[in-house]
Design a protein around this motif. Structure first.
Motif, mmCIF file in Angstrom:
data_model
loop_
_atom_site.group_PDB
_atom_site.id
_atom_site.type_symbol
_atom_site.label_atom_id
_atom_site.label_comp_id
_atom_site.label_asym_id
_atom_site.label_seq_id
_atom_site.Cartn_x
_atom_site.Cartn_y
_atom_site.Cartn_z
ATOM 1 N N ASN B 451 -44.277 -37.257 86.812
ATOM 2 C CA ASN B 451 -43.369 -37.556 85.691
ATOM 3 C C ASN B 451 -42.413 -36.388 85.392
ATOM 4 O OD1 ASN B 451 -42.454 -39.397 83.775
ATOM 5 N ND2 ASN B 451 -43.679 -38.467 82.157
ATOM 6 N N ILE B 452 -41.745 -35.938 86.417
ATOM 7 C CA ILE B 452 -40.833 -34.793 86.204
ATOM 8 C C ILE B 452 -39.361 -35.203 86.178
ATOM 9 C CG2 ILE B 452 -42.337 -32.991 87.162
ATOM 10 C CD1 ILE B 452 -40.398 -33.283 89.716
ATOM 11 N N LEU B 453 -39.047 -36.428 86.649
ATOM 12 C CA LEU B 453 -37.635 -36.785 86.747
ATOM 13 C C LEU B 453 -37.175 -37.504 85.472
ATOM 14 C CD1 LEU B 453 -35.329 -36.389 88.707
ATOM 15 C CD2 LEU B 453 -35.800 -38.631 89.678
ATOM 16 N N ASN B 454 -36.310 -36.821 84.750
ATOM 17 C CA ASN B 454 -35.776 -37.323 83.477
ATOM 18 C C ASN B 454 -36.862 -37.973 82.610
ATOM 19 O OD1 ASN B 454 -33.799 -37.622 81.589
ATOM 20 N ND2 ASN B 454 -32.773 -39.348 82.576
ATOM 21 N N PRO B 455 -37.904 -37.224 82.302
ATOM 22 C CA PRO B 455 -39.000 -37.803 81.505
ATOM 23 C C PRO B 455 -38.567 -38.065 80.064
ATOM 24 C CG PRO B 455 -39.322 -35.449 81.779
ATOM 25 C CD PRO B 455 -38.112 -35.799 82.605
ATOM 26 N N GLY B 456 -39.311 -38.942 79.406
ATOM 27 C CA GLY B 456 -39.061 -39.190 77.981
ATOM 28 C C GLY B 456 -37.928 -40.161 77.721
ATOM 29 N N LYS B 457 -37.525 -40.909 78.759
ATOM 30 C CA LYS B 457 -36.434 -41.878 78.566
ATOM 31 C C LYS B 457 -36.974 -43.292 78.786
ATOM 32 C CE LYS B 457 -33.774 -38.408 78.044
ATOM 33 N NZ LYS B 457 -33.066 -37.745 79.104
ATOM 34 N N LEU B 458 -36.156 -44.278 78.473
ATOM 35 C CA LEU B 458 -36.514 -45.694 78.614
ATOM 36 C C LEU B 458 -37.857 -45.972 77.921
ATOM 37 C CD1 LEU B 458 -35.380 -46.127 82.347
ATOM 38 C CD2 LEU B 458 -34.378 -47.294 80.390
ATOM 39 N N MET B 459 -38.845 -46.458 78.704
ATOM 40 C CA MET B 459 -40.122 -46.838 78.070
ATOM 41 C C MET B 459 -40.899 -45.621 77.579
ATOM 42 S SD MET B 459 -39.964 -47.086 81.495
ATOM 43 C CE MET B 459 -40.561 -46.128 82.855
ATOM 44 N N GLN B 460 -40.507 -44.426 78.030
ATOM 45 C CA GLN B 460 -41.215 -43.214 77.579
ATOM 46 C C GLN B 460 -40.567 -42.586 76.340
ATOM 47 O OE1 GLN B 460 -41.277 -40.541 80.915
ATOM 48 N NE2 GLN B 460 -42.689 -41.786 82.113
ATOM 49 N N ALA B 461 -39.426 -43.131 75.924
ATOM 50 C CA ALA B 461 -38.685 -42.510 74.811
ATOM 51 C C ALA B 461 -39.407 -42.753 73.485
ATOM 52 C CB ALA B 461 -37.283 -43.089 74.763
ATOM 53 N N PRO B 462 -39.222 -41.825 72.524
ATOM 54 C CA PRO B 462 -39.826 -42.020 71.203
ATOM 55 C C PRO B 462 -39.269 -43.279 70.538
ATOM 56 C CG PRO B 462 -38.955 -39.785 71.451
ATOM 57 C CD PRO B 462 -38.485 -40.561 72.629
ATOM 58 N N ASP B 463 -40.052 -43.884 69.664
ATOM 59 C CA ASP B 463 -39.625 -45.113 69.007
ATOM 60 C C ASP B 463 -38.483 -44.881 68.020
ATOM 61 O OD1 ASP B 463 -41.234 -46.922 70.280
ATOM 62 O OD2 ASP B 463 -42.947 -46.537 68.971
ATOM 63 N N ASP B 464 -38.492 -43.718 67.367
ATOM 64 C CA ASP B 464 -37.457 -43.473 66.357
ATOM 65 C C ASP B 464 -36.351 -42.604 66.961
ATOM 66 O OD1 ASP B 464 -35.933 -43.176 64.151
ATOM 67 O OD2 ASP B 464 -37.279 -41.779 63.135
ATOM 68 N N TRP B 465 -35.192 -43.212 67.176
ATOM 69 C CA TRP B 465 -34.114 -42.468 67.830
ATOM 70 C C TRP B 465 -33.562 -41.354 66.955
ATOM 71 C CZ3 TRP B 465 -29.649 -42.955 65.046
ATOM 72 C CH2 TRP B 465 -29.545 -44.066 64.203
ATOM 73 N N VAL B 466 -33.664 -41.491 65.630
ATOM 74 C CA VAL B 466 -33.087 -40.466 64.743
ATOM 75 C C VAL B 466 -33.824 -39.135 64.906
ATOM 76 C CG1 VAL B 466 -32.525 -39.835 62.360
ATOM 77 C CG2 VAL B 466 -32.342 -42.216 63.090
ATOM 78 N N THR B 467 -35.130 -39.227 65.075
ATOM 79 C CA THR B 467 -35.899 -37.980 65.182
ATOM 80 C C THR B 467 -36.305 -37.662 66.628
ATOM 81 O OG1 THR B 467 -37.886 -39.272 64.704
ATOM 82 C CG2 THR B 467 -36.854 -38.143 62.844
ATOM 83 N N ALA B 468 -35.796 -38.460 67.577
ATOM 84 C CA ALA B 468 -36.183 -38.261 68.980
ATOM 85 C C ALA B 468 -35.781 -36.877 69.489
ATOM 86 C CB ALA B 468 -35.539 -39.337 69.849
ATOM 87 N N THR B 469 -34.606 -36.426 69.053
ATOM 88 C CA THR B 469 -34.107 -35.088 69.426
ATOM 89 C C THR B 469 -33.425 -34.523 68.196
ATOM 90 O OG1 THR B 469 -31.951 -35.995 70.015
ATOM 91 C CG2 THR B 469 -33.558 -35.766 71.810
ATOM 92 N N GLY B 470 -32.850 -33.337 68.332
ATOM 93 C CA GLY B 470 -31.937 -32.876 67.310
ATOM 94 C C GLY B 470 -30.724 -33.792 67.340
ATOM 95 N N LEU B 471 -30.023 -33.936 66.204
ATOM 96 C CA LEU B 471 -28.791 -34.726 66.205
ATOM 97 C C LEU B 471 -27.616 -33.795 66.455
ATOM 98 C CD1 LEU B 471 -29.562 -37.012 63.137
ATOM 99 C CD2 LEU B 471 -29.479 -37.716 65.546
ATOM 100 N N ARG B 472 -26.566 -34.335 67.046
ATOM 101 C CA ARG B 472 -25.406 -33.492 67.346
ATOM 102 C C ARG B 472 -24.562 -33.244 66.095
ATOM 103 N NH1 ARG B 472 -20.033 -36.577 68.853
ATOM 104 N NH2 ARG B 472 -19.429 -34.975 67.397
ATOM 105 N N TYR B 473 -24.966 -33.840 64.985
ATOM 106 C CA TYR B 473 -24.220 -33.695 63.730
ATOM 107 C C TYR B 473 -24.980 -32.777 62.763
ATOM 108 C CZ TYR B 473 -21.949 -37.890 65.554
ATOM 109 O OH TYR B 473 -21.289 -38.779 66.349
ATOM 110 N N ALA B 474 -24.213 -32.172 61.860
ATOM 111 C CA ALA B 474 -24.855 -31.385 60.801
ATOM 112 C C ALA B 474 -25.222 -32.341 59.679
ATOM 113 C CB ALA B 474 -23.879 -30.328 60.294
ATOM 114 N N VAL B 475 -26.509 -32.461 59.410
ATOM 115 C CA VAL B 475 -26.964 -33.377 58.359
ATOM 116 C C VAL B 475 -27.496 -32.550 57.192
ATOM 117 C CG1 VAL B 475 -28.457 -35.334 57.827
ATOM 118 C CG2 VAL B 475 -27.659 -34.991 60.179
ATOM 119 N N ASN B 476 -27.045 -32.890 55.995
ATOM 120 C CA ASN B 476 -27.508 -32.147 54.815
ATOM 121 C C ASN B 476 -29.016 -32.278 54.634
ATOM 122 O OD1 ASN B 476 -24.885 -31.477 54.262
ATOM 123 N ND2 ASN B 476 -24.580 -33.159 52.808
ATOM 124 N N ASN B 477 -29.600 -31.243 54.044
ATOM 125 C CA ASN B 477 -31.042 -31.303 53.784
ATOM 126 C C ASN B 477 -31.347 -32.329 52.696
ATOM 127 O OD1 ASN B 477 -31.913 -29.335 55.605
ATOM 128 N ND2 ASN B 477 -31.140 -27.743 54.227
#
Lengths: 317, 477
Positions: B451-477
Motif C-alpha cells: 500500500n505505498i502507491l498514492n495511499p489514502g485515496k478512493l476507498m482508503q480516503a477518510p470519510d470527512d473531506w473537510v478534516t481529511a487534510t489541511g485546507l488550502r484556505y485560511a479558516v478562522n478559529n
C-alpha cells in the motif's frame, strides 16, 4: 488549517482574499518563462501564490529559499493575462517583496545586481524605467521591490557590471549558448528566431516532439524577455556559427510593456543590417517582425516566410 | 515519519531532479482542490528505469509514492495525505510516435494534452477527450482520472481513447497492457483498469492512444429557456432522437448572472441556456444534425435560437460558458469558488431536475451554487461560492454536498463524471460503491501489497473531506 498570522506581512495581508480566490487551475504555467526553463512546478506563478499564502498563514517557514521565490519574476505579466481568477499576480509579489525587504530578505532572485567593478557612470540609473537604480554611499544600488528584472541596466552597462544572476535561460549567454548548440547539432539548421516573450510561442509549450520530427529542423525559437534588449553579440553570434539568417520578433510599437522595446529592436536590427551589408552579406538575412500579443498564427507565418526567403538566398558563402 | 534516504533518491535521479526544500515541497502539497498536505520530497524522472528503481526502493522502505502530472486535479488525488515522495512526471514529456496509417500515437505521461493536439494538427487529427484543463493537464494525469470534456458526448472519455500502455507496478515491475489495435479480446483489459485508478495501482510510463480526424465543419447553436424543466426536456429528447451532438452544454441562471455581473456581457438572464454543436466532414450532414437539435429546442419553448459555422460567431455563442470560471472567481471579493461536489453525472432525463436540486440545496444552506455542464454526456458541474474563512460555511458546504449526493444516487446517478474521487468525494463514493469496496481493496492490495502507491485515496480516503487534510484556505478559529 488554523490561522497563525505572521503579522510581519503587513503588505501581503491585503491580498488574503485574492490568494483564496486563485482557483489553482495552473493555466499560468505555460506562460511563465521560469517554469518553461526549469520545468519545476514550484517555479510557476501558481506556486508563488501558494508560497505567499504559506508565508502569510505561517504554514510555510520564512527562509532564504522561500523568500527567494518572491524575488524570482520577470514581471512579464503573461500569467496575469492568462489567469482564470483575474489575479494581478505581480502586485501580490511586489507587496510580498516589500514585507520581505523590511524583514531583511533581498533576494536577489531575478533582481539585477551591481558588481564591485562598476565604474558608476550612472547610465543604468538614468535608463531604469522603474526607477529601481540609484546612486548612494555604497555606489549603485538596486531597490529589489521596484526592480522588475527588465534587464535594461544589463544591456546598457558598458562595464558589464549590472547583472541578473538568475536568468532562467533568457540572458545573453544563455541565448548565445542555446543558439550555438542548435546550430552545432542540426546540419539542417538555417535560422535562429529570437522571440519576445509576448510573441506567443507557436510550438509545443511543455512537451517534446519525436526525434524523427526534430532532427531535420531548420530553425529554433529562443524566448527572451524583450526584443529591445537583444544585444549585438546575441544577434550576430548565429552568423558566426553558419546560420543563414536571424529573425527577431517584437511587440507592436504602441503595445510594448517596456515602453520602447519594439523601437529599440528595430533600431538595433537596422544598425546591424548596415553592418551585414558592409560585409557583403544580404541584410535581409536579419529581420525584425512585429507580432501582436497572442497571434501565434501570424508568428508562424512570418517564420515560414523568412525561411522561404533564406532558402532563396542560400547559405552565406 | 518512515526513514527516507535522500542519498538513494540522488543516486537514482541526480541532484538536479530532486526537491527537498520546504519552499518547493509546499507548492507540491496542493492541486486544484481544497486540500493541502506536505510531501517529504519531489523527484523528477526522465525515464522508465528511474521510475522502476524508485518503486523498488519505496516498496522496500515502505514509503508512499504519489504520481503527479500537471497538478490540475480537483479532488486532491495528488495531495500526499500520508506524506511520502511526489513523483513529478512532467519531465517524461516526449511524444514518441505519431503513426498515421495505424491511427495511434505513443506518448510519455508528461505530455501536455494541448501539445499533443498541436502535434496531431499537422496530420489533420486530434486527441478527443479535451478536458477544460487541456493546456496544463498531462496525458498521464488524464489517464489516471479518466478525464473528459465538452466533446465527450460524441467522442467519449479518456478510457475510450486509450489502446494500451506500459505501467510500472508498485513493486517496480514493468508491464505492457492493452495493445496497439482498435479492438482487443486478449484476456483481462487491464489497461482499462488503470484508467481512472488515480495513481493507486501503477505508474503509466507510456500510453498508446487513438486519435480522430479534425472535422471540416463545426456549427454551434444556442437556445434560451425560461424554465429549467424545458431545457431538461430538450436535452433528453436530443439525446434520444439519434442526433449526434459534438457538444451539448447547459448553463443555468446563476451562471448567466455571474457572467453578466462580473464580465458585463449582457447575456439574456433566463432560467437556462443550451449550447449545442454538431461537426463532421460533410456540411449537409452537419446541417441535418444542427437543425434536428434546433427543432427540438423550439419544441420545448427554446427562444432566441442562433446557430453559426463562423468561428467568430461560435466564439460569441460560447462566450458565456467560457467566461464562467473567471466570472465565478470574481463574483464577490468575500467569496471563493471552490471545487466540491463538482462533476456528478445523472441520467439525461434528470439533468434539469439535478440543476433545480442544486439551487434548492444551495438556498437552504445559505451558499451560492451554480449548475452547468456537459449535459450531453450526463455530466453536471457545480461550483460552491463561499466565504472560506468562516467555519460555518464549511459546515454548510458539507451538509449541502451530502444532500446533493444523496439525490444523485437516488436517481441512479454517479458521484463523479470526469474529475475523479481523490479525497473530496470519497464519502459519497464509498456509499455508492458500498458492495464493491472490498473487491476494490482486494485489487489494490493484489497490485500494491505494501500500500505505498498514492495511499489514502478512493476507498482508503477518510470519510470527512473537510478534516481529511489541511485546507488550502485560511479558516478562522
Amino acid at each position: 488549517m488554523e490561522t497563525k498570522k505572521a503579522t510581519r506581512f503587513n503588505h501581503l495581508q491585503k491580498w488574503e482574499s485574492t490568494l483564496a480566490a486563485c482557483i489553482r487551475c495552473g493555466y499560468c504555467f505555460e506562460h511563465c518563462p521560469l517554469f518553461k526553463f526549469t520545468g519545476w512546478e514550484s517555479d510557476a506563478p501558481r506556486a508563488k501564490l501558494i508560497t505567499a499564502f504559506g508565508l502569510l498563514s505561517g504554514e510555510l517557514e520564512l527562509s532564504e529559499t522561500s523568500a527567494d521565490k518572491m524575488f524570482n519574476c520577470f514581471y512579464c505579466r503573461r500569467c496575469e493575462a492568462a489567469c482564470s481568477s483575474g489575479v494581478t499576480l505581480t502586485d501580490v509579489f511586489t507587496d510580498a517583496k516589500k514585507d520581505l525587504v523590511e524583514m531583511g530578505y533581498t533576494g536577489p532572485g531575478t533582481t539585477s545586481i551591481t558588481e564591485p567593478y562598476c565604474a558608476q557612470c550612472l547610465l543604468c540609473v538614468q535608463s531604469c524605467p522603474h526607477e529601481a537604480r540609484s546612486h548612494g554611499e555604497n555606489g549603485i544600488e538596486t531597490d529589489p521591490v521596484k526592480c522588475q528584472s527588465c534587464g535594461i541596466c544589463v544591456e546598457i552597462c558598458p562595464a558589464e557590471a549590472a547583472k541578473i544572476v538568475h536568468t532562467f535561460g533568457t540572458g545573453k549567454a544563455d541565448l548565445i549558448d542555446a543558439s550555438n548548440r542548435f546550430l552545432d547539432t542540426h546540419t539542417s539548421a538555417k535560422a535562429i528566431v529570437f522571440a519576445c516573450n509576448w510573441s506567443y510561442y507557436p510550438d509545443l509549450q511543455a512537451s517534446r516532439l519525436p526525434e524523427s520530427e526534430t532532427h531535420d529542423r531548420d530553425y529554433e525559437i529562443y524566448v527572451n524577455m524583450c526584443a529591445g534588449r537583444l544585444e549585438t553579440e546575441t544577434l550576430m553570434a548565429p552568423f558566426i556559427n553558419h546560420a543563414w539568417g536571424v529573425l527577431v520578433s517584437c511587440c507592436p510599437e504602441d503595445d510594448c510593456q517596456h515602453k520602447d522595446g519594439g523601437k529599440r529592436a528595430k533600431k538595433q536590427v537596422a544598425r546591424l543590417q548596415s553592418i551585414l551589408k558592409s560585409l557583403d552579406i544580404d541584410p535581409e538575412r536579419l529581420q525584425v517582425v512585429e507580432i501582436p500579443n497572442g497571434d501565434k498564427t501570424l508568428f508562424q507565418a512570418e517564420i515560414d516566410t523568412f525561411i522561404d526567403r533564406l532558402n532563396a538566398l542560400g547559405p552565406i558563402t | 515519519m518512515k526513514r527516507m534516504d535522500v542519498s538513494k533518491l540522488r543516486e537514482i535521479f541526480g541532484e538536479q531532479n530532486i526537491k527537498t526544500d520546504p519552499s518547493d515541497l509546499y507548492s507540491f502539497g496542493s492541486d486544484s482542490s481544497v486540500h493541502h498536505a506536505m510531501p517529504w520530497a519531489v523527484v523528477r524522472p526522465d525515464n522508465t528505469e528511474q521510475v522502476q528503481k524508485l518503486m523498488v526502493y519505496a516498496n522496500q522502505a515502505l514509503i508512499p509514492v504519489i504520481p503527479r502530472g500537471g497538478g490540475s486535479g480537483m479532488c486532491g488525488q495528488t495531495v500526499p495525505i500520508q506524506g511520502g515522495i511526489v513523483l513529478d512526471m512532467k519531465h517524461m514529456n516526449r511524444i514518441l510516435e505519431i503513426n498515421l496509417p495505424d491511427v495511434y500515437c505513443r506518448v510519455e505521461p508528461g505530455v501536455v494534452d494541448d501539445d499533443l493536439n498541436l502535434a496531431l494538427k499537422s496530420y489533420g487529427m486530434f486527441y478527443p477527450p479535451t478536458p477544460a484543463s487541456s493546456r496544463i493537464a498531462t496525458i498521464g494525469g488524464e489517464i489516471a482520472n479518466n478525464a473528459s470534456g465538452v466533446r465527450s458526448v460524441k467522442y467519449g472519455a479518456t478510457r475510450d481513447a486509450v489502446l494500451g500502455m506500459k505501467v510500472v507496478l508498485p513493486t517496480g515491475e514493468l508491464v505492457t497492457l492493452g495493445a496497439h489495435t482498435r479492438v482487443e479480446a486478449t484476456g483481462y483489459q487491464l489497461h482499462k483498469l488503470m484508467v481512472g485508478s488515480e495513481g493507486t495501482l501503477g505508474i503509466v510510463v507510456e500510453a498508446t492512444l487513438n486519435f480522430v480526424p479534425i472535422p471540416e465543419y463545426r456549427c454551434m447553436g444556442i437556445a434560451n429557456f425560461d424554465h429549467l424543466s424545458d431545457a431538461g426536456a430538450a436535452i433528453g429528447e436530443i439525446m434520444a432522437s439519434g442526433a449526434i451532438p459534438s457538444m451539448l452544454e447547459l448553463v443555468d441562471s446563476v451562471a448567466i448572472k455571474a457572467v453578466n455581473k462580473t464580465m458585463n456581457l449582457g447575456l439574456k438572464e433566463v432560467a437556462a441556456s443550451l449550447i449545442f454543436e454538431a461537426d463532421g466532414m460533410v456540411k449537409e450532414a452537419v446541417d441535418y444534425e444542427i437543425n434536428k437539435m434546433k427543432e427540438i429546442c423550439k419544441k420545448h419553448r427554446g427562444s432566441d435560437i442562433t446557430t453559426s459555422y463562423d468561428p467568430k460567431e461560435r466564439a460569441k455563442i460560447f462566450m458565456g460558458r467560457k467566461k464562467l470560471f473567471p466570472a465565478l472567481s470574481k463574483y464577490d471579493d468575500c467569496l471563493s469558488s471552490t471545487s466540491l461536489a463538482d462533476d456528478m453525472a445523472v441520467p439525461y432525463s434528470k439533468m434539469a431536475e439535478m440543476a433545480g436540486k442544486i439551487h434548492e440545496v444551495a438556498e437552504k444552506n445559505n451558499i451560492i451554487m451554480t449548475a452547468y455542464g456537459h449535459c450531453g454526456s450526463g455530466c453536471m458541474h457545480t461550483k460552491i461560492l463561499m466565504d472560506t474563512k468562516q467555519p460555518e460555511q464549511w459546515a454548510s458546504a458539507r451538509k449541502a454536498i451530502t444532500e446533493i449526493y444523496e439525490y444523485v444516487r437516488s436517481v441512479n446517478g454517479t458521484t463523479s463524471a470526469e474529475h475523479g474521487i481523490g479525497l473530496s468525494k470519497a464519502a459519497s463514493f464509498k456509499v455508492e460503491k458500498a458492495d464493491s469496496l472490498k473487491l476494490l481493496q482486494t485489487i489494490k492490495l493484489a497490485l500494491d501489497p505494501n500500500n505505498i502507491l498514492n495511499p489514502g485515496k478512493l476507498m482508503q480516503a477518510p470519510d470527512d473531506w473537510v478534516t481529511a487534510t489541511g485546507l488550502r484556505y485560511a479558516v478562522n478559529n
